[in-house]
Design a protein around this motif. Structure first.
Motif, PDB file in Angstrom:
ATOM      1  N   GLY A  55       0.976  -1.307  -0.148  1.00 56.20           N
ATOM      2  CA  GLY A  55      -0.090   0.038  -0.078  1.00 56.20           C
ATOM      3  C   GLY A  55       0.875   1.333   0.051  1.00 56.20           C
ATOM      4  O   GLY A  55       0.259   2.404   0.096  1.00 56.20           O
ATOM      5  N   LEU A  56       2.171   1.266   0.050  1.00 48.39           N
ATOM      6  CA  LEU A  56       3.149   2.394   0.108  1.00 48.39           C
ATOM      7  C   LEU A  56       3.663   2.492  -1.262  1.00 48.39           C
ATOM      8  O   LEU A  56       4.361   1.545  -1.772  1.00 48.39           O
ATOM      9  CB  LEU A  56       4.019   2.164   1.263  1.00 48.39           C
ATOM     10  CG  LEU A  56       3.351   1.992   2.491  1.00 48.39           C
ATOM     11  CD1 LEU A  56       4.665   2.022   3.780  1.00 48.39           C
ATOM     12  CD2 LEU A  56       2.463   3.050   3.021  1.00 48.39           C
ATOM     13  N   ALA A  57       3.688   3.728  -1.715  1.00 44.20           N
ATOM     14  CA  ALA A  57       4.425   4.064  -3.162  1.00 44.20           C
ATOM     15  C   ALA A  57       6.071   4.070  -2.942  1.00 44.20           C
ATOM     16  O   ALA A  57       6.631   4.806  -2.116  1.00 44.20           O
ATOM     17  CB  ALA A  57       4.147   5.449  -3.524  1.00 44.20           C
ATOM     18  N   ILE A  58       6.612   2.818  -3.782  1.00 46.49           N
ATOM     19  CA  ILE A  58       7.874   3.032  -3.466  1.00 46.49           C
ATOM     20  C   ILE A  58       8.597   3.798  -4.753  1.00 46.49           C
ATOM     21  O   ILE A  58       9.800   4.307  -4.517  1.00 46.49           O
ATOM     22  CB  ILE A  58       8.377   1.534  -3.951  1.00 46.49           C
ATOM     23  CG1 ILE A  58       7.999   0.786  -2.687  1.00 46.49           C
ATOM     24  CG2 ILE A  58      10.012   1.187  -4.015  1.00 46.49           C
ATOM     25  CD1 ILE A  58       8.372   1.192  -1.415  1.00 46.49           C
ATOM     26  N   THR A  59       7.912   4.191  -5.876  1.00 44.05           N
ATOM     27  CA  THR A  59       8.289   4.813  -6.719  1.00 44.05           C
ATOM     28  C   THR A  59       7.382   6.081  -7.107  1.00 44.05           C
ATOM     29  O   THR A  59       6.421   5.800  -6.656  1.00 44.05           O
ATOM     30  CB  THR A  59       8.893   4.109  -8.164  1.00 44.05           C
ATOM     31  OG1 THR A  59       7.600   3.614  -8.457  1.00 44.05           O
ATOM     32  CG2 THR A  59       9.788   2.832  -7.930  1.00 44.05           C
ATOM     33  N   PRO A  60       7.731   7.187  -7.797  1.00 40.47           N
ATOM     34  CA  PRO A  60       6.681   7.834  -8.237  1.00 40.47           C
ATOM     35  C   PRO A  60       5.694   7.294  -9.138  1.00 40.47           C
ATOM     36  O   PRO A  60       5.899   6.192  -9.668  1.00 40.47           O
ATOM     37  CB  PRO A  60       7.542   9.058  -8.946  1.00 40.47           C
ATOM     38  CG  PRO A  60       8.892   9.124  -8.501  1.00 40.47           C
ATOM     39  CD  PRO A  60       8.866   7.522  -8.334  1.00 40.47           C
ATOM     40  N   SER A  94      15.651   0.565  -9.711  1.00 45.65           N
ATOM     41  CA  SER A  94      14.720   1.036  -8.873  1.00 45.65           C
ATOM     42  C   SER A  94      14.337   0.013  -7.554  1.00 45.65           C
ATOM     43  O   SER A  94      14.278   0.349  -6.374  1.00 45.65           O
ATOM     44  CB  SER A  94      13.235   1.220  -9.162  1.00 45.65           C
ATOM     45  OG  SER A  94      13.622   2.516 -10.043  1.00 45.65           O
ATOM     46  N   GLU A  95      14.563  -1.216  -7.868  1.00 47.54           N
ATOM     47  CA  GLU A  95      14.321  -2.245  -6.930  1.00 47.54           C
ATOM     48  C   GLU A  95      14.941  -3.725  -7.378  1.00 47.54           C
ATOM     49  O   GLU A  95      14.755  -4.051  -8.567  1.00 47.54           O
ATOM     50  CB  GLU A  95      12.818  -2.650  -6.755  1.00 47.54           C
ATOM     51  CG  GLU A  95      12.517  -3.584  -5.624  1.00 47.54           C
ATOM     52  CD  GLU A  95      11.246  -4.155  -5.616  1.00 47.54           C
ATOM     53  OE1 GLU A  95      10.632  -3.752  -4.340  1.00 47.54           O
ATOM     54  OE2 GLU A  95      10.788  -4.583  -6.477  1.00 47.54           O
ATOM     55  N   ALA A 127      13.377   5.196  -1.843  1.00 50.82           N
ATOM     56  CA  ALA A 127      13.353   4.037  -0.863  1.00 50.82           C
ATOM     57  C   ALA A 127      14.375   3.230  -0.492  1.00 50.82           C
ATOM     58  O   ALA A 127      14.435   2.209  -0.019  1.00 50.82           O
ATOM     59  CB  ALA A 127      12.314   3.089  -1.827  1.00 50.82           C
ATOM     60  N   ARG A 128      15.313   4.097  -0.378  1.00 51.79           N
ATOM     61  CA  ARG A 128      16.763   3.419   0.124  1.00 51.79           C
ATOM     62  C   ARG A 128      16.771   2.924   1.836  1.00 51.79           C
ATOM     63  O   ARG A 128      17.238   1.932   2.091  1.00 51.79           O
ATOM     64  CB  ARG A 128      17.777   4.446  -0.084  1.00 51.79           C
ATOM     65  CG  ARG A 128      17.594   5.618   1.181  1.00 51.79           C
ATOM     66  CD  ARG A 128      18.817   6.655   0.692  1.00 51.79           C
ATOM     67  NE  ARG A 128      18.873   7.830   1.900  1.00 51.79           N
ATOM     68  CZ  ARG A 128      17.744   9.098   1.819  1.00 51.79           C
ATOM     69  NH1 ARG A 128      16.517   8.887   0.774  1.00 51.79           N
ATOM     70  NH2 ARG A 128      17.803   9.587   2.719  1.00 51.79           N
ATOM     71  N   LEU A 129      15.880   3.457   2.484  1.00 55.07           N
ATOM     72  CA  LEU A 129      15.932   2.903   3.793  1.00 55.07           C
ATOM     73  C   LEU A 129      14.948   1.614   3.914  1.00 55.07           C
ATOM     74  O   LEU A 129      14.666   1.056   5.010  1.00 55.07           O
ATOM     75  CB  LEU A 129      15.004   3.969   4.757  1.00 55.07           C
ATOM     76  CG  LEU A 129      15.843   5.315   4.930  1.00 55.07           C
ATOM     77  CD1 LEU A 129      15.328   6.460   5.733  1.00 55.07           C
ATOM     78  CD2 LEU A 129      17.332   4.924   5.425  1.00 55.07           C
ATOM     79  N   PHE A 130      14.214   1.246   2.731  1.00 58.76           N
ATOM     80  CA  PHE A 130      13.398   0.023   2.881  1.00 58.76           C
ATOM     81  C   PHE A 130      14.226  -1.078   2.287  1.00 58.76           C
ATOM     82  O   PHE A 130      13.603  -2.277   2.476  1.00 58.76           O
ATOM     83  CB  PHE A 130      12.263   0.135   1.857  1.00 58.76           C
ATOM     84  CG  PHE A 130      11.372   1.345   2.308  1.00 58.76           C
ATOM     85  CD1 PHE A 130      10.011   0.793   2.944  1.00 58.76           C
ATOM     86  CD2 PHE A 130      11.350   2.607   1.913  1.00 58.76           C
ATOM     87  CE1 PHE A 130       9.265   1.642   3.404  1.00 58.76           C
ATOM     88  CE2 PHE A 130      10.110   3.468   2.428  1.00 58.76           C
ATOM     89  CZ  PHE A 130       9.236   2.845   3.305  1.00 58.76           C
TER      90      PHE A 130
END
Length: 255
Positions: A55-60, A94-95, A127-130
């Motif tokens: 449910g959280l946006a990782i990218t724009p 990005s991931e 998202a680096r802290l994820f």
């Protein structure tokens, strides 16, 4: 609703809508190890409108190109890797994700799968802290209902205390190659939006809910899906860049 692009994960894990490039072969990856006579290799490529994790946006909200590859054995073991990048910034990943899984048949109707996953966002400042390691277990009923539990440990920082999540996903076939996809979950925040982006005046509650309702069409190797994303209002009020777009679309091709 767990979520990211997992090449051989369960439907519950794929409720991370941004990782739908592997959803087209998720059920096959769960069940194939229990039925196959030899090891198999699978892959998928996809284009999504956003990368969303629980449910959280990782990218724009921008086109995301994804690719995944997986291996499954007759004994129930599987392993896979996947990656995603923004088409407007193709030089940065990005991931990235790596996964090892083990599946068991509990009965003619129930299966169980244990997963160990590692997430890395090397070129994704957002998202680096994820970056994290996650262990999970899922119970699957006839490829229709999936219930999952997971525990996550963050890679960076001093706080490595496990964060928990629980997810339920439901898939039901309709007429004309269409299917209904529903999912809901609850999770502890991996990091505070305040710590990540500095857009809130106070941290949100430690636990939030999320869900999705979608319709997908699949035929052969192709799959098209459109999902309506729902997230806890606390995220909407305080989450800043964590807020996902209300609709996420994905087109994928598996091989």
């Amino acid at each position: 609703m767990k979520g990211p692009c997992t090449p051989c994960t369960t439907p519950a894990a794929l409720t991370r809508i941004g990782c739908l490039c592997a959803m087209s072969c998720a059920l096959a990856c769960v069940c194939a190890p229990l039925r196959a006579q030899t090891s198999t290799f699978n892959g998928a490529v996809a284009l999504s409108s956003q990368l969303v994790d629980r449910g959280l946006a990782i990218t724009p909200a921008t086109p995301i190109l994804q690719a995944a590859a997986s291996w499954t054995s007759a004994s129930g073991w599987s392993a896979g890797v996947s990656g995603a990048l923004q088409t407007r910034d193709p030089g940065h990943l990005s991931e990235g994700l790596a996964q090892v899984s083990r599946a068991w048949s509990l009965s003619s109707a129930w299966q169980m799968q244990a997963d160990l996953l590692y997430y890395d966002y090397p070129g994704n400042e957002r998202a680096r802290l994820f970056d994290r390691t996650e262990a999970g277990i899922d119970w699957i009923y006839r490829d229709v209902l999936t219930v999952g539990l997971s525990a996550t440990s963050m890679t960076h920082g001093a706080d490595h205390q496990p964060r928990g999540a629980a997810d339920v996903d439901f898939h039901w076939p309709l007429a004309g190659h269409f299917s209904l996809a529903l999912g809901a979950g609850v999770a502890q925040y991996l990091v505070s939006p305040y710590d990540s982006y500095g857009y809130v005046h106070r941290p949100p509650p430690g636990v939030y809910g999320y869900g999705h309702a979608g319709l997908f069409w699949s035929h052969g190797a192709w799959r098209i899906e459109l999902d309506r994303i729902a997230t806890d209002p606390a995220v909407t009020r305080h989450g800043g860049n964590l807020v996902a777009q209300p609709w996420v679309g994905t087109v994928s091709w598996s091989f």
